[in-house]
Scaffold this active site. Structure first.
Site, PDB file in Angstrom:
ATOM      1  N   ASN A 271      35.014 -48.767 -47.017  1.00 43.28           N
ATOM      2  CA  ASN A 271      35.256 -50.025 -47.718  1.00 43.28           C
ATOM      3  C   ASN A 271      36.266 -50.852 -46.933  1.00 43.28           C
ATOM      4  OD1 ASN A 271      33.672 -49.223 -50.022  1.00 43.28           O
ATOM      5  ND2 ASN A 271      35.378 -47.911 -50.592  1.00 43.28           N
TER       6      ASN A 271
ATOM      7  N   HIS B 112      44.632 -47.228 -58.774  1.00 38.25           N
ATOM      8  CA  HIS B 112      43.282 -46.839 -59.187  1.00 38.25           C
ATOM      9  C   HIS B 112      42.992 -45.383 -58.857  1.00 38.25           C
ATOM     10  CE1 HIS B 112      42.418 -51.296 -58.095  1.00 38.25           C
ATOM     11  NE2 HIS B 112      42.823 -51.209 -59.347  1.00 38.25           N
TER      12      HIS B 112
ATOM     13  N   TYR C 288      39.211 -48.411 -45.762  1.00 33.04           N
ATOM     14  CA  TYR C 288      39.369 -47.023 -46.186  1.00 33.04           C
ATOM     15  C   TYR C 288      38.041 -46.294 -46.314  1.00 33.04           C
ATOM     16  CZ  TYR C 288      38.643 -48.865 -50.977  1.00 33.04           C
ATOM     17  OH  TYR C 288      38.164 -49.494 -52.102  1.00 33.04           O
TER      18      TYR C 288
ATOM     19  N   LYS D 197      40.760 -40.322 -50.039  1.00 34.59           N
ATOM     20  CA  LYS D 197      40.665 -41.551 -49.250  1.00 34.59           C
ATOM     21  C   LYS D 197      41.486 -41.421 -47.972  1.00 34.59           C
ATOM     22  CE  LYS D 197      40.244 -44.518 -53.310  1.00 34.59           C
ATOM     23  NZ  LYS D 197      40.880 -45.573 -54.110  1.00 34.59           N
TER      24      LYS D 197
ATOM     25  N   ASP E 190      43.390 -55.186 -63.316  1.00 35.23           N
ATOM     26  CA  ASP E 190      44.661 -54.498 -63.087  1.00 35.23           C
ATOM     27  C   ASP E 190      45.754 -54.931 -64.060  1.00 35.23           C
ATOM     28  OD1 ASP E 190      43.426 -53.098 -61.083  1.00 35.23           O
ATOM     29  OD2 ASP E 190      44.468 -54.088 -59.437  1.00 35.23           O
TER      30      ASP E 190
END
Length: 185
Positions: free
Chosen positions: A49, A62, A132, A72, A170
């Site tokens: 991503n 998250h 990532y 990740k 968020d």
């Protein structure tokens, strides 16, 4: 690539070996065998991503729940962020603790965030490109999160509150509650 331990078990900083000459630079951003040899982990990344953001954008905190949990490997291609990982593994000795590191296009450091962590970052420079890898596919139904300004975690995001820009999602994330993570991962 050099692997550096952080205070959170299983969370590592990766520093690449940079080769520079008159043309510019080259570095290997990831090598599966090298990572496996140094970390003892056999992580299979399946999704990459990228996000472009301006100064003050804050994304997170998250995580993905249950069988959709994700490890990740995060880095900044251009610009600078404060990257944050929060250990939500109920059986971990560092449960409820966080680690932060500056990642930038200049320092080329990366952070490996294992499954069972919440993750987020604050953009500290305009025109930042964040990239990532994930070892599991994103699943909307497995989304979870923690408010960035949670008083228990008390994360210093290196920004004034007036500088911070959040997504609608968020803004309404819940505050940290240790009891709610007992069976999430």
């Amino acid at each position: 690539m050099k692997l550096i331990s952080t205070p959170l078990e299983g969370c590592f900083i990766l520093e690449p070996t940079l080769f520079e000459d008159a043309r510019g630079y080259f570095f290997e951003s990831y090598n599966h065998q090298n990572f496996k040899d140094q970390s003892g982990l056999n992580v299979n990344f399946v999704q990459d991503n990228e996000a472009y953001s301006h100064l003050g954008a804050l994304r997170g905190l998250h995580f993905q729940k249950g069988k959709h949990a994700q490890a990740k490997l995060v880095r900044v291609i251009r610009g600078k962020v404060l990257d944050v990982a929060v250990d939500l593994r109920a059986n971990s000795s560092t449960f409820g603790q966080y680690f932060s590191v500056i990642l930038s296009g200049e320092n080329k450091k990366q952070l490996f965030v294992p499954r069972g962590f919440a993750h987020g970052y604050a953009v500290l420079e305009n025109d930042t490109v964040f990239s990532y890898k994930c070892d599991n596919y994103y699943c909307k139904d497995a989304e979870g999160g923690i408010r960035y300004d949670d008083p228990t975690l008390a994360i210093d995001w290196h920004l004034e509150s007036s500088q911070i820009t959040l997504s609608e999602k968020d803004v309404v994330l819940p505050f940290y509650d240790a009891d709610s993570y007992q069976n999430v991962f």
